[in-house]
Design a protein around this motif. Structure first.
Motif, PDB file in Angstrom:
ATOM      1  N   ALA A   1     154.580  64.744  44.953  1.00 18.12           N
ATOM      2  CA  ALA A   1     155.132  63.792  43.985  1.00 18.12           C
ATOM      3  C   ALA A   1     154.019  63.081  43.220  1.00 18.12           C
ATOM      4  CB  ALA A   1     156.010  62.773  44.709  1.00 18.12           C
ATOM      5  N   GLU A   2     152.955  62.703  43.926  1.00 14.85           N
ATOM      6  CA  GLU A   2     151.832  62.019  43.267  1.00 14.85           C
ATOM      7  C   GLU A   2     151.124  62.951  42.300  1.00 14.85           C
ATOM      8  OE1 GLU A   2     148.231  59.014  44.518  1.00 14.85           O
ATOM      9  OE2 GLU A   2     148.728  60.643  45.897  1.00 14.85           O
ATOM     10  N   ALA A   3     150.930  64.203  42.699  1.00 10.71           N
ATOM     11  CA  ALA A   3     150.221  65.163  41.861  1.00 10.71           C
ATOM     12  C   ALA A   3     150.983  65.491  40.580  1.00 10.71           C
ATOM     13  CB  ALA A   3     149.963  66.448  42.651  1.00 10.71           C
ATOM     14  N   LEU A   4     152.320  65.470  40.653  1.00  7.23           N
ATOM     15  CA  LEU A   4     153.140  65.848  39.492  1.00  7.23           C
ATOM     16  C   LEU A   4     153.512  64.663  38.599  1.00  7.23           C
ATOM     17  CD1 LEU A   4     155.587  68.441  41.109  1.00  7.23           C
ATOM     18  CD2 LEU A   4     153.464  68.879  39.872  1.00  7.23           C
ATOM     19  N   ALA A   5     153.249  63.441  39.055  1.00 10.98           N
ATOM     20  CA  ALA A   5     153.723  62.248  38.348  1.00 10.98           C
ATOM     21  C   ALA A   5     153.203  62.163  36.920  1.00 10.98           C
ATOM     22  CB  ALA A   5     153.333  60.999  39.139  1.00 10.98           C
ATOM     23  N   ASP A   6     151.934  62.458  36.710  1.00 12.94           N
ATOM     24  CA  ASP A   6     151.347  62.311  35.375  1.00 12.94           C
ATOM     25  C   ASP A   6     151.731  63.441  34.433  1.00 12.94           C
ATOM     26  OD1 ASP A   6     150.092  59.944  36.066  1.00 12.94           O
ATOM     27  OD2 ASP A   6     148.263  60.953  36.747  1.00 12.94           O
TER      28      ASP A   6
ATOM     29  N   ILE B   1     154.238  54.373  59.639  1.00  8.40           N
ATOM     30  CA  ILE B   1     152.928  54.479  58.999  1.00  8.40           C
ATOM     31  C   ILE B   1     153.044  54.907  57.534  1.00  8.40           C
ATOM     32  CG2 ILE B   1     151.683  54.975  61.145  1.00  8.40           C
ATOM     33  CD1 ILE B   1     151.753  57.943  60.376  1.00  8.40           C
ATOM     34  N   TYR B   2     154.231  55.415  57.137  1.00  8.28           N
ATOM     35  CA  TYR B   2     154.400  55.881  55.755  1.00  8.28           C
ATOM     36  C   TYR B   2     154.928  54.798  54.818  1.00  8.28           C
ATOM     37  CZ  TYR B   2     153.648  60.462  57.806  1.00  8.28           C
ATOM     38  OH  TYR B   2     153.083  61.520  58.472  1.00  8.28           O
ATOM     39  N   GLN B   3     155.255  53.635  55.331  1.00 11.70           N
ATOM     40  CA  GLN B   3     155.832  52.585  54.491  1.00 11.70           C
ATOM     41  C   GLN B   3     154.903  52.170  53.351  1.00 11.70           C
ATOM     42  OE1 GLN B   3     156.925  49.640  57.521  1.00 11.70           O
ATOM     43  NE2 GLN B   3     159.077  50.001  57.064  1.00 11.70           N
ATOM     44  N   ASN B   4     153.651  51.874  53.671  1.00  3.32           N
ATOM     45  CA  ASN B   4     152.711  51.422  52.631  1.00  3.32           C
ATOM     46  C   ASN B   4     152.443  52.512  51.614  1.00  3.32           C
ATOM     47  OD1 ASN B   4     152.488  48.888  53.800  1.00  3.32           O
ATOM     48  ND2 ASN B   4     150.678  49.427  55.005  1.00  3.32           N
ATOM     49  N   ARG B   5     152.341  53.748  52.095  1.00  2.56           N
ATOM     50  CA  ARG B   5     152.097  54.877  51.185  1.00  2.56           C
ATOM     51  C   ARG B   5     153.245  55.041  50.203  1.00  2.56           C
ATOM     52  NH1 ARG B   5     149.428  58.532  48.307  1.00  2.56           N
ATOM     53  NH2 ARG B   5     149.790  60.719  48.768  1.00  2.56           N
ATOM     54  N   ILE B   6     154.462  54.940  50.689  1.00  2.00           N
ATOM     55  CA  ILE B   6     155.629  55.085  49.815  1.00  2.00           C
ATOM     56  C   ILE B   6     155.721  53.923  48.831  1.00  2.00           C
ATOM     57  CG2 ILE B   6     158.167  55.016  49.820  1.00  2.00           C
ATOM     58  CD1 ILE B   6     158.071  56.857  52.274  1.00  2.00           C
ATOM     59  N   LYS B   7     155.431  52.702  49.297  1.00  2.00           N
ATOM     60  CA  LYS B   7     155.443  51.539  48.389  1.00  2.00           C
ATOM     61  C   LYS B   7     154.415  51.703  47.280  1.00  2.00           C
ATOM     62  CE  LYS B   7     157.159  48.156  51.742  1.00  2.00           C
ATOM     63  NZ  LYS B   7     156.811  46.978  52.585  1.00  2.00           N
ATOM     64  N   GLU B   8     153.243  52.228  47.641  1.00  3.21           N
ATOM     65  CA  GLU B   8     152.190  52.462  46.646  1.00  3.21           C
ATOM     66  C   GLU B   8     152.643  53.476  45.603  1.00  3.21           C
ATOM     67  OE1 GLU B   8     147.808  54.654  46.453  1.00  3.21           O
ATOM     68  OE2 GLU B   8     148.638  54.047  48.396  1.00  3.21           O
ATOM     69  N   LEU B   9     153.284  54.560  46.054  1.00  2.32           N
ATOM     70  CA  LEU B   9     153.749  55.586  45.117  1.00  2.32           C
ATOM     71  C   LEU B   9     154.936  55.097  44.297  1.00  2.32           C
ATOM     72  CD1 LEU B   9     153.421  58.851  47.250  1.00  2.32           C
ATOM     73  CD2 LEU B   9     151.911  58.008  45.451  1.00  2.32           C
ATOM     74  N   GLU B  10     155.720  54.187  44.844  1.00  2.47           N
ATOM     75  CA  GLU B  10     156.804  53.581  44.053  1.00  2.47           C
ATOM     76  C   GLU B  10     156.230  52.775  42.892  1.00  2.47           C
ATOM     77  OE1 GLU B  10     160.919  52.651  46.039  1.00  2.47           O
ATOM     78  OE2 GLU B  10     159.353  51.684  47.235  1.00  2.47           O
TER      79      GLU B  10
END
Length: 365
Positions: free
Chosen positions: A208-213, A230-239
């Motif tokens: 998802a991060e790679a395709l966002a731009d 452990i994935y909460q912060n990562r998902i918030k960052e990608l949101e």
């Protein structure tokens, strides 16, 4: 007949087994359910089930907690004296099966998947396989949801009797076909599952991060609870970056599938992916790991696109391949998926298989 069901989760029991339970009650059986408290218990009580509250750590590895669970099952079985026991998932299968052997009660087990503990190997895997040898030895029937799991258990556990089911099947009326979303320049991809490593969440987030731009019109929505926080912060960052949107736990996943163009499942292992079956039944193409328990749910190029698990690059390739398809082809894949589910995964097949095995038990009593 007095039938006891041992399971680890009320949501799974209600969503995937309620048609069987309804038929058992309709056939004048007394149905008792032993599992932890949950929000679906009132619905099952209303159906006519008798609930026995049985706390359990579904993924816990504490031997004292497991000993406590085994003692609870012992009390339930000794007091209730069921004529048949149905078990689902690892702990109910193992501890319920051992106790049924001791009390000489017929029991039918369902291997809904090997599970992370067995798939990862090591000492715990060896212990669980040894316990399965003990617990399944006298089973009246052992149901499996994919051929690889069945063959693995035959080799490692020496299962005496076995039978293959089309997963948990799909209720075709509840997961009815929905017209494909109208073409509006966007593409919405849905993930439904527990937020944990073995569901492929790391690779999906990287995709998802790679395709966002380069694909700002493609949206990834995530549905499910955090099994691993452990994935909460990562998902918030990608949101914040707009790469994903976390929707939490949702009761009506069907209506979400209705608004999306595809459902993605990057899991490392599955018994049979209910999410993929429900997506196909709704008329949505699937993008999924090419593993046992997922690959049965789609036909490559016709109803979905597969990829090798544990690889963000593979997921990116598959998603790009799906993006490049003409709108008409995407819609046609959804229709073909619905037809596949109707042919192969109707839940009535599962219910009938259980009724056949229960009849065999009755004939031996």
């Amino acid at each position: 007949m007095k039938i006891l069901i041992l399971a680890n989760d009320d949501g799974g029991l209600y969503k995937f087994r309620k048609e069987l339970i309804q038929q058992l009650i309709k056939d004048k059986n007394q149905v008792f359910i032993s599992l932890p408290e949950g929000s679906y218990i009132p619905f099952m009580k209303k159906m006519g089930c008798r609930f026995i509250k049985t706390p359990m750590e579904r993924r816990g590895k504490n031997p004292l907690q497991d000993l406590k669970l085994c003692f609870q099952y012992h009390q339930v079985i000794r007091k209730l004296k069921p004529e048949l026991v149905l078990t689902y998932t690892i702990k109910p299968n193992i501890y319920g099966g051992v106790l049924c052997r001791i009390y000489k009660i017929p029991y039918i087990a369902n291997i809904t998947g090997c599970g992370t503990a067995i798939e990862n190997g090591g000492l715990l895997s060896k212990v669980l396989l040894f316990l399965y040898k003990i617990s399944l030895k006298e089973a009246s029937q052992v149901f499996f949801q994919n051929k690889e799991n069945l063959n693995y258990f035959k080799q490692k556990v020496n299962v005496r009797v076995s039978r293959l089911l089309p997963g948990s099947g799909v209720n075709l009326e509840e997961h009815k076909y929905e017209e494909y979303p109208q073409e509006d320049g966007t593409l919405r991809i849905l993930f439904v599952g527990r937020i944990m490593k073995d569901k492929g969440i790391e690779e999906l987030l990287s995709c998802a991060e790679a395709l966002a731009d380069c694909y700002p019109n493609v949206y990834f929505d995530l549905v499910g609870g955090y099994d691993e926080k452990i994935y909460q912060n990562r998902i918030k960052e990608l949101e914040r970056k707009g790469a994903v949107k976390y929707l939490g736990i949702q009761d009506n996943v069907h209506m979400l599938m209705k608004t999306h163009h595809a459902v993605i499942m990057p899991s490392y292992h599955e018994g049979m992916s209910n999410v993929l079956l429900e997506a196909a039944s709704t008329g949505r193409p699937v993008i999924a790991s090419n593993i046992p328990g997922c690959r049965e749910a789609y036909t490559e190029g016709l109803t979905g696109i597969g990829f090798q698990p544990k690889s963000a690059e593979e997921i990116i390739r598959a998603v790009k391949e799906f993006i490049a398809l003409p709108y008409e082809k995407k819609a046609a894949m959804g229709k073909a998926g619905r037809e596949k589910v109707k042919r192969e995964f109707d839940r009535k097949i599962v219910v009938e298989s259980y009724l056949q095995e229960i009849q065999k038990v009755l004939e031996r009593l």
